[in-house]
Design a protein around this motif. Structure first.
Motif, PDB file in Angstrom:
ATOM      1  N   UNK A 157      51.229  56.313  77.638  1.00 39.18           N
ATOM      2  CA  UNK A 157      51.784  57.636  77.942  1.00 39.18           C
ATOM      3  C   UNK A 157      52.099  57.772  79.430  1.00 39.18           C
ATOM      4  N   UNK A 158      51.163  57.357  80.271  1.00 36.44           N
ATOM      5  CA  UNK A 158      51.365  57.453  81.717  1.00 36.44           C
ATOM      6  C   UNK A 158      52.550  56.613  82.155  1.00 36.44           C
ATOM      7  N   UNK A 204      60.539  57.331  80.187  1.00 36.92           N
ATOM      8  CA  UNK A 204      60.488  56.899  78.783  1.00 36.92           C
ATOM      9  C   UNK A 204      61.326  55.654  78.487  1.00 36.92           C
ATOM     10  N   UNK A 205      61.442  54.779  79.474  1.00 39.14           N
ATOM     11  CA  UNK A 205      62.110  53.496  79.268  1.00 39.14           C
ATOM     12  C   UNK A 205      61.056  52.476  78.847  1.00 39.14           C
ATOM     13  N   UNK A 206      61.012  52.183  77.552  1.00 37.68           N
ATOM     14  CA  UNK A 206      59.988  51.284  77.018  1.00 37.68           C
ATOM     15  C   UNK A 206      60.003  49.925  77.698  1.00 37.68           C
ATOM     16  N   UNK A 207      61.166  49.461  78.119  1.00 39.55           N
ATOM     17  CA  UNK A 207      61.262  48.143  78.747  1.00 39.55           C
ATOM     18  C   UNK A 207      60.429  48.068  80.028  1.00 39.55           C
ATOM     19  N   UNK A 208      60.168  49.199  80.652  1.00 42.26           N
ATOM     20  CA  UNK A 208      59.358  49.232  81.869  1.00 42.26           C
ATOM     21  C   UNK A 208      57.857  49.213  81.573  1.00 42.26           C
ATOM     22  N   UNK A 209      57.508  49.332  80.306  1.00 39.69           N
ATOM     23  CA  UNK A 209      56.095  49.454  79.924  1.00 39.69           C
ATOM     24  C   UNK A 209      55.662  48.356  78.955  1.00 39.69           C
ATOM     25  N   UNK A 210      56.373  47.252  78.941  1.00 38.90           N
ATOM     26  CA  UNK A 210      56.082  46.206  77.970  1.00 38.90           C
ATOM     27  C   UNK A 210      54.656  45.680  78.058  1.00 38.90           C
ATOM     28  N   UNK A 264      48.898  55.509  64.444  1.00 42.86           N
ATOM     29  CA  UNK A 264      50.258  55.903  64.785  1.00 42.86           C
ATOM     30  C   UNK A 264      51.043  54.781  65.435  1.00 42.86           C
ATOM     31  N   UNK A 265      50.368  53.921  66.144  1.00 44.03           N
ATOM     32  CA  UNK A 265      51.024  52.843  66.864  1.00 44.03           C
ATOM     33  C   UNK A 265      51.617  51.814  65.913  1.00 44.03           C
ATOM     34  N   UNK A 266      50.965  51.554  64.792  1.00 39.76           N
ATOM     35  CA  UNK A 266      51.452  50.569  63.836  1.00 39.76           C
ATOM     36  C   UNK A 266      52.819  50.950  63.291  1.00 39.76           C
ATOM     37  N   UNK A 267      53.115  52.247  63.285  1.00 37.53           N
ATOM     38  CA  UNK A 267      54.378  52.743  62.741  1.00 37.53           C
ATOM     39  C   UNK A 267      55.441  52.886  63.822  1.00 37.53           C
ATOM     40  N   UNK A 268      55.220  52.244  64.985  1.00 36.74           N
ATOM     41  CA  UNK A 268      56.146  52.281  66.107  1.00 36.74           C
ATOM     42  C   UNK A 268      56.398  53.680  66.641  1.00 36.74           C
ATOM     43  N   UNK A 269      55.396  54.524  66.545  1.00 35.43           N
ATOM     44  CA  UNK A 269      55.485  55.860  67.134  1.00 35.43           C
ATOM     45  C   UNK A 269      54.784  55.827  68.476  1.00 35.43           C
ATOM     46  N   UNK A 270      55.165  56.733  69.346  1.00 34.13           N
ATOM     47  CA  UNK A 270      54.451  56.880  70.592  1.00 34.13           C
ATOM     48  C   UNK A 270      53.102  57.494  70.279  1.00 34.13           C
ATOM     49  N   UNK A 271      52.022  56.947  70.853  1.00 28.43           N
ATOM     50  CA  UNK A 271      50.704  57.508  70.565  1.00 28.43           C
ATOM     51  C   UNK A 271      50.641  58.991  70.919  1.00 28.43           C
ATOM     52  N   UNK A 272      49.915  59.698  70.105  1.00 29.32           N
ATOM     53  CA  UNK A 272      49.761  61.139  70.345  1.00 29.32           C
ATOM     54  C   UNK A 272      49.154  61.350  71.722  1.00 29.32           C
ATOM     55  N   UNK A 273      49.679  62.287  72.438  1.00 30.19           N
ATOM     56  CA  UNK A 273      49.241  62.518  73.815  1.00 30.19           C
ATOM     57  C   UNK A 273      47.894  63.235  73.812  1.00 30.19           C
ATOM     58  N   UNK A 274      46.816  62.473  73.884  1.00 33.18           N
ATOM     59  CA  UNK A 274      45.464  63.027  73.975  1.00 33.18           C
ATOM     60  C   UNK A 274      44.873  62.741  75.330  1.00 33.18           C
ATOM     61  N   UNK A 275      45.702  62.383  76.278  1.00 30.85           N
ATOM     62  CA  UNK A 275      45.239  61.969  77.583  1.00 30.85           C
ATOM     63  C   UNK A 275      45.256  63.151  78.549  1.00 30.85           C
TER      64      UNK A 275
END
Length: 64
Positions: A15-16, A23-29, A51-62
């Motif tokens: 999330x961070x 939100x550029x996933x390529x920067x967070x590989x 949630x991660x297994x389904x390619x969703x962004x993890x729920x923001x609990x941070x």
């Protein structure tokens, strides 16, 4: 007292990273790889991995 999710740190790191990189996933590989590694080990004990297994962004609990 509920047990801490073993992959919560990795989910928060994703999330961070995504927020910091517009939100550029390529920067967070690397942090996404860390989450996958955690989920390979703790999938049955981590709500974050469900949630991660389904390619969703993890729920923001941070807390930021």
């Amino acid at each position: 007292m509920p047990q801490k999710d073993p992959c919560q740190k990795q989910a928060c790191d994703i999330q961070k990273c995504l927020q910091a990189n517009k939100y550029m996933e390529s920067q967070c590989e690397e942090v996404i790889r860390e989450m996958r590694r955690c989920c390979q080990t703790h999938a049955n004990n981590s709500i974050c991995c469900s949630g991660f297994k389904e390619n969703k962004t993890p729920e923001n609990r941070c807390s930021t």
